[in-house]
Design an enzyme around this catalytic site. Structure first.
Site, mmCIF file in Angstrom:
data_model
loop_
_atom_site.group_PDB
_atom_site.id
_atom_site.type_symbol
_atom_site.label_atom_id
_atom_site.label_comp_id
_atom_site.label_asym_id
_atom_site.label_seq_id
_atom_site.Cartn_x
_atom_site.Cartn_y
_atom_site.Cartn_z
ATOM 1 N N GLU A 187 0.854 -1.349 0.223
ATOM 2 C CA GLU A 187 0.100 -0.016 0.022
ATOM 3 C C GLU A 187 0.349 1.403 0.326
ATOM 4 O O GLU A 187 2.207 1.095 0.250
ATOM 5 C CB GLU A 187 -1.048 -0.333 1.088
ATOM 6 C CG GLU A 187 -1.615 -1.073 0.791
ATOM 7 C CD GLU A 187 -2.636 -1.071 1.914
ATOM 8 O OE1 GLU A 187 -2.888 -0.547 3.388
ATOM 9 O OE2 GLU A 187 -4.302 -1.847 1.738
ATOM 10 N N ALA B 4 0.402 5.729 1.087
ATOM 11 C CA ALA B 4 0.071 7.070 1.601
ATOM 12 C C ALA B 4 -1.124 7.489 0.958
ATOM 13 O O ALA B 4 -2.311 8.054 0.580
ATOM 14 C CB ALA B 4 0.064 8.054 2.240
ATOM 15 N N CYS C 136 -1.959 -4.264 -5.295
ATOM 16 C CA CYS C 136 -2.863 -6.494 -4.631
ATOM 17 C C CYS C 136 -1.688 -7.396 -4.680
ATOM 18 O O CYS C 136 -0.706 -7.111 -5.519
ATOM 19 C CB CYS C 136 -3.751 -6.295 -5.824
ATOM 20 S SG CYS C 136 -5.456 -5.267 -5.434
ATOM 21 N N CYS D 249 -9.607 -8.568 -7.204
ATOM 22 C CA CYS D 249 -10.184 -7.735 -8.214
ATOM 23 C C CYS D 249 -10.394 -7.709 -9.355
ATOM 24 O O CYS D 249 -9.098 -8.514 -10.095
ATOM 25 C CB CYS D 249 -9.682 -6.421 -7.644
ATOM 26 S SG CYS D 249 -8.309 -5.875 -8.134
ATOM 27 N N CYS E 242 -6.588 -7.404 -11.060
ATOM 28 C CA CYS E 242 -5.683 -8.351 -10.826
ATOM 29 C C CYS E 242 -6.495 -9.861 -12.243
ATOM 30 O O CYS E 242 -6.016 -10.098 -12.413
ATOM 31 C CB CYS E 242 -5.839 -9.403 -9.577
ATOM 32 S SG CYS E 242 -5.459 -8.010 -8.495
ATOM 33 N N GLU F 213 -1.723 -10.270 -6.116
ATOM 34 C CA GLU F 213 -1.943 -11.037 -7.075
ATOM 35 C C GLU F 213 -1.001 -10.055 -8.456
ATOM 36 O O GLU F 213 -0.366 -11.168 -8.973
ATOM 37 C CB GLU F 213 -3.444 -11.173 -7.761
ATOM 38 C CG GLU F 213 -3.982 -11.866 -6.553
ATOM 39 C CD GLU F 213 -5.099 -11.541 -5.532
ATOM 40 O OE1 GLU F 213 -4.560 -9.831 -5.131
ATOM 41 O OE2 GLU F 213 -5.949 -11.297 -5.651
ATOM 42 N N TYR G 69 -3.444 6.628 -2.351
ATOM 43 C CA TYR G 69 -4.138 5.714 -2.148
ATOM 44 C C TYR G 69 -3.202 4.303 -4.035
ATOM 45 O O TYR G 69 -2.929 2.978 -2.863
ATOM 46 C CB TYR G 69 -5.246 5.514 -1.649
ATOM 47 C CG TYR G 69 -5.787 5.538 -0.287
ATOM 48 C CD1 TYR G 69 -4.545 5.632 0.473
ATOM 49 C CD2 TYR G 69 -6.652 5.387 0.064
ATOM 50 C CE1 TYR G 69 -4.231 5.515 1.926
ATOM 51 C CE2 TYR G 69 -6.658 5.704 1.958
ATOM 52 C CZ TYR G 69 -5.787 5.715 2.477
ATOM 53 O OH TYR G 69 -6.154 6.113 3.816
HETATM 54 N N1 THU Z 1 -6.116 -6.386 -2.219
HETATM 55 C C1 THU Z 1 -5.419 -7.536 -2.979
HETATM 56 O O1 THU Z 1 -4.218 -7.368 -3.047
HETATM 57 N N2 THU Z 1 -6.236 -8.585 -3.637
HETATM 58 C C2 THU Z 1 -7.693 -8.816 -4.289
HETATM 59 O O2 THU Z 1 -7.620 -8.680 -4.677
HETATM 60 C C3 THU Z 1 -8.072 -7.447 -3.563
HETATM 61 C C4 THU Z 1 -6.935 -5.823 -2.455
HETATM 62 C C5 THU Z 1 -6.054 -5.867 -1.580
HETATM 63 C C6 THU Z 1 -5.398 -3.853 -2.073
HETATM 64 C C7 THU Z 1 -5.097 -3.423 -1.127
HETATM 65 O O3 THU Z 1 -3.901 -2.961 -0.163
HETATM 66 C C8 THU Z 1 -6.008 -3.950 0.342
HETATM 67 O O4 THU Z 1 -6.177 -5.201 -0.261
HETATM 68 C C9 THU Z 1 -7.656 -3.183 0.913
HETATM 69 O O5 THU Z 1 -7.934 -3.127 -0.618
#
Ligand code: THU
Length: 152
Positions: free
Chosen positions: A57, A59, A66, A106, A109, A68, A61
């Site tokens: 992550e 700051a 992700c 998501c 991904c 994946e 956003y």
């Molecule tokens: N996130 C993932 O790493 N993979 C996903 O398939 C969905 C969301 C992460 C992104 C963010 O860092 C946190 O989960 C909350 O959305």
């Protein structure tokens, strides 16, 4: 009709259990100070290499990524000629235990998994693991039908 299998964790193969364990290990190293939602992914290549990724992550956003995609981009950047065979994904709860619920990738991904299937002309098995339940998809086509394709 979405095609997938739902299994108890104890009924998945040993190889799949190993991949899930890599995803869990990776989730514990996620950098998720903003969401506290720690996701882990593990990719197995056709040559047996396992690559881990977790969410990173920021700051600002949208600058984060992700789990994946961290895993898949590293795999594709490091081994551009080796097909990706499967990917396992899991998430930890706020106590650091594997969540009771599976996480489903998501849209972005899914699109990257689709690109990786096309790139290597090879279906990718998708393993979504919770504490004791596992959902398995034989291809991203079952999770993202009609995905975007760039017509040349
Ligand atoms: N996130 C993932 O790493 N993979 C996903 O398939 C969905 C969301 C992460 C992104 C963010 O860092 C946190 O989960 C909350 O959305």
């Amino acid at each position: 009709m979405i095609k997938y299998k739902e299994l108890r964790l104890e009924n998945v193969s040993q190889d799949e259990k190993v991949l899930i364990q890599h995803a869990i290990n990776s989730a514990s190293k996620a950098y998720a100070p903003y969401s506290n939602f720690r996701v882990g992914a593990a990719v197995r290549l056709q040559n047996g290499t396992i690559i881990e990724g977790n969410n990173q992550e920021n700051a600002a956003y949208p600058s984060g990524l992700c789990a994946e995609r961290v895993a898949l981009f590293f795999a594709n950047a490091s081994f551009p000629d080796i097909p990706v065979k499967e990917i396992a994904v899991t998430v930890l709860d706020k106590f650091g235990n594997v969540s009771e619920d599976v996480i489903t990738p998501c849209g972005s991904c899914r699109q990257v998994i689709a690109e990786t299937e096309i790139r290597f002309s090879n279906d990718i098995k998708i393993i979504l693991a919770s504490k004791d339940k596992v959902l398995m998809f034989n291809s991203i086509k079952d999770l993202l039908p009609f995905h975007f394709v760039l017509k040349k």
